[in-house]
Design an enzyme around this catalytic site. Structure first.
Site, mmCIF file in Angstrom:
data_model
loop_
_atom_site.group_PDB
_atom_site.id
_atom_site.type_symbol
_atom_site.label_atom_id
_atom_site.label_comp_id
_atom_site.label_asym_id
_atom_site.label_seq_id
_atom_site.Cartn_x
_atom_site.Cartn_y
_atom_site.Cartn_z
ATOM 1 N N ARG A 66 38.866 36.273 36.721
ATOM 2 C CA ARG A 66 38.565 37.321 37.682
ATOM 3 C C ARG A 66 39.880 37.931 38.147
ATOM 4 O O ARG A 66 40.899 37.249 38.274
ATOM 5 C CB ARG A 66 37.787 36.778 38.893
ATOM 6 C CG ARG A 66 36.344 36.391 38.607
ATOM 7 C CD ARG A 66 35.488 37.597 38.271
ATOM 8 N NE ARG A 66 34.069 37.272 38.135
ATOM 9 C CZ ARG A 66 33.491 36.909 37.000
ATOM 10 N NH1 ARG A 66 34.221 36.783 35.893
ATOM 11 N NH2 ARG A 66 32.194 36.641 36.969
ATOM 12 N N HIS A 77 36.000 44.083 30.848
ATOM 13 C CA HIS A 77 35.246 42.890 31.238
ATOM 14 C C HIS A 77 34.160 42.580 30.204
ATOM 15 O O HIS A 77 32.979 42.422 30.530
ATOM 16 C CB HIS A 77 34.625 43.060 32.624
ATOM 17 C CG HIS A 77 34.299 41.748 33.274
ATOM 18 N ND1 HIS A 77 34.241 41.588 34.640
ATOM 19 C CD2 HIS A 77 34.015 40.513 32.751
ATOM 20 C CE1 HIS A 77 33.924 40.336 34.930
ATOM 21 N NE2 HIS A 77 33.786 39.666 33.802
ATOM 22 N N GLU A 107 36.479 46.896 39.596
ATOM 23 C CA GLU A 107 35.968 47.199 38.264
ATOM 24 C C GLU A 107 34.927 48.310 38.306
ATOM 25 O O GLU A 107 33.940 48.186 39.029
ATOM 26 C CB GLU A 107 35.385 45.934 37.628
ATOM 27 C CG GLU A 107 36.447 44.857 37.415
ATOM 28 C CD GLU A 107 35.939 43.641 36.659
ATOM 29 O OE1 GLU A 107 34.736 43.635 36.272
ATOM 30 O OE2 GLU A 107 36.719 42.712 36.453
#
Length: 328
Positions: A237, A285, A266
């Site tokens: 993360r 991601h 994000e």
């Protein structure tokens, strides 16, 4: 039907097609629902009579304390991911709501991405690709920019869950000396305390969950411990290694490169300096987004929903709540 005879009311939050969602979950015997609007108000309205929730892997529809308060019947949350940082675990646990994740489902996929990204950075593959596409031919400059063999590079792995364990296996198979730090020491492998690990890692791979204890763990001070010219690979993360600290280490030369699948925000803003940095490999991601991993996740999620409906304990509960789910 009422009470125990009524079907479980299942709220499914991932941004997938309705036909797909209903095809996955309706055969299990639950009453499948989707939020009418994908925002905070829509989430709270949908939670008002939900018994079960399949969480949103994007994190947009987070199950925070306000969402828990809006869900008086909620008994179980199944995250279709390994990370559960979009859930307020304290609020859910206090309410007696079990939370499960998809532990191990994408371990191979994420580990392979970390390994591939490290090779990319070590040989400046993406940099060379951009140069050639732009009309250049940097044959002589490639080695100066960064072209190192991986075999003797010291690899440090932060976190030894399913992903970290697979990362260690892949790098060791490639001939790299590997050490790790984890909150729980394993019986095998080379363990080092965190600052020692960072200071002796030519490649540092982050595989930790984001928790209050790990947020900001790799700040500017800790990144400055890395050997000059190290590589950073983050498949965990963004909040663990904040963007600003990573940029400082890159601009100061401590980091020769970084491969990032995750960010503080994000997606990162369009004008974020990471987007323009020559020595950064950017990924949206998606390290765990292989077909095999997605099938594993779907299978685990469906199996746990089926377990609730059939009165069996669920698997992979990550908070201190009974895995045999009962109506509230």
């Amino acid at each position: 039907m009422t009470g125990s005879d009524a079907p479980w009311r299942l709220l499914v939050l991932p941004p997938l097609g309705e036909d797909l969602i209903r095809g996955l979950f309706q055969p299990l015997g639950a009453e499948v629902r989707l939020p009418a609007v994908r925002d905070r108000d829509g989430l709270h309205a949908a939670l008002a009579d939900a018994d079960l929730v399949v969480g949103d892997f994007t994190g947009k529809l987070s199950i925070d304390a306000a969402a828990v308060a809006a869900a008086p019947n909620l008994a179980f949350v199944q995250m279709p991911s390994v990370g559960v940082d979009s859930c307020d675990m304290d609020a859910l646990t206090a309410a007696g709501v079990a939370v499960s994740n998809a532990a191990g489902a994408n371990a191979r996929s994420v580990a392979e991405w970390a390994f591939a990204a490290t090779l990319n950075l070590s040989r400046s593959l993406t940099w060379a690709d951009r140069q050639v596409r732009a009309g250049a031919w940097p044959q002589m400059e490639a080695a100066a920019h960064g072209a190192d063999e991986m075999g003797n590079r010291r690899v440090g792995v932060l976190g030894m869950g399913a992903i970290g364990t697979e990362v260690v296996r892949l790098f060791e198979a490639f001939g790299c000396p590997v050490a790790y730090w984890s909150r729980r020491r394993r019986e095998t492998g080379v363990y080092k305390e965190i600052d020692e690990l960072i200071a002796t890692s030519d490649v540092l791979v982050i595989c930790l969950p984001l928790t209050p204890e790990t947020r900001g763990l790799l700040d500017a001070r800790r990144l400055a411990l890395l050997p000059q010219g190290a590589l950073l690979v983050n498949v965990a993360r963004g909040g663990i290694a904040p963007d600003a600290a990573v940029l400082e280490a890159l601009d100061g030369g401590r980091l020769a490169g970084a491969a990032l699948d995750v960010y503080d925000e994000e997606p990162p803003p369009a004008d974020h300096p990471l987007r323009r940095h020559e020595n950064v490999l950017l990924s949206p991601h998606c390290a765990g987004a292989t077909r095999q991993a997605q099938l594993n996740i779907i299978t685990q999620v469906r199996d746990n929903v089926a377990a609730v409906v059939e009165g069996r304990p669920v698997a992979n509960v990550v908070n201190a709540v009974d895995p045999l789910i009962r109506r509230r």
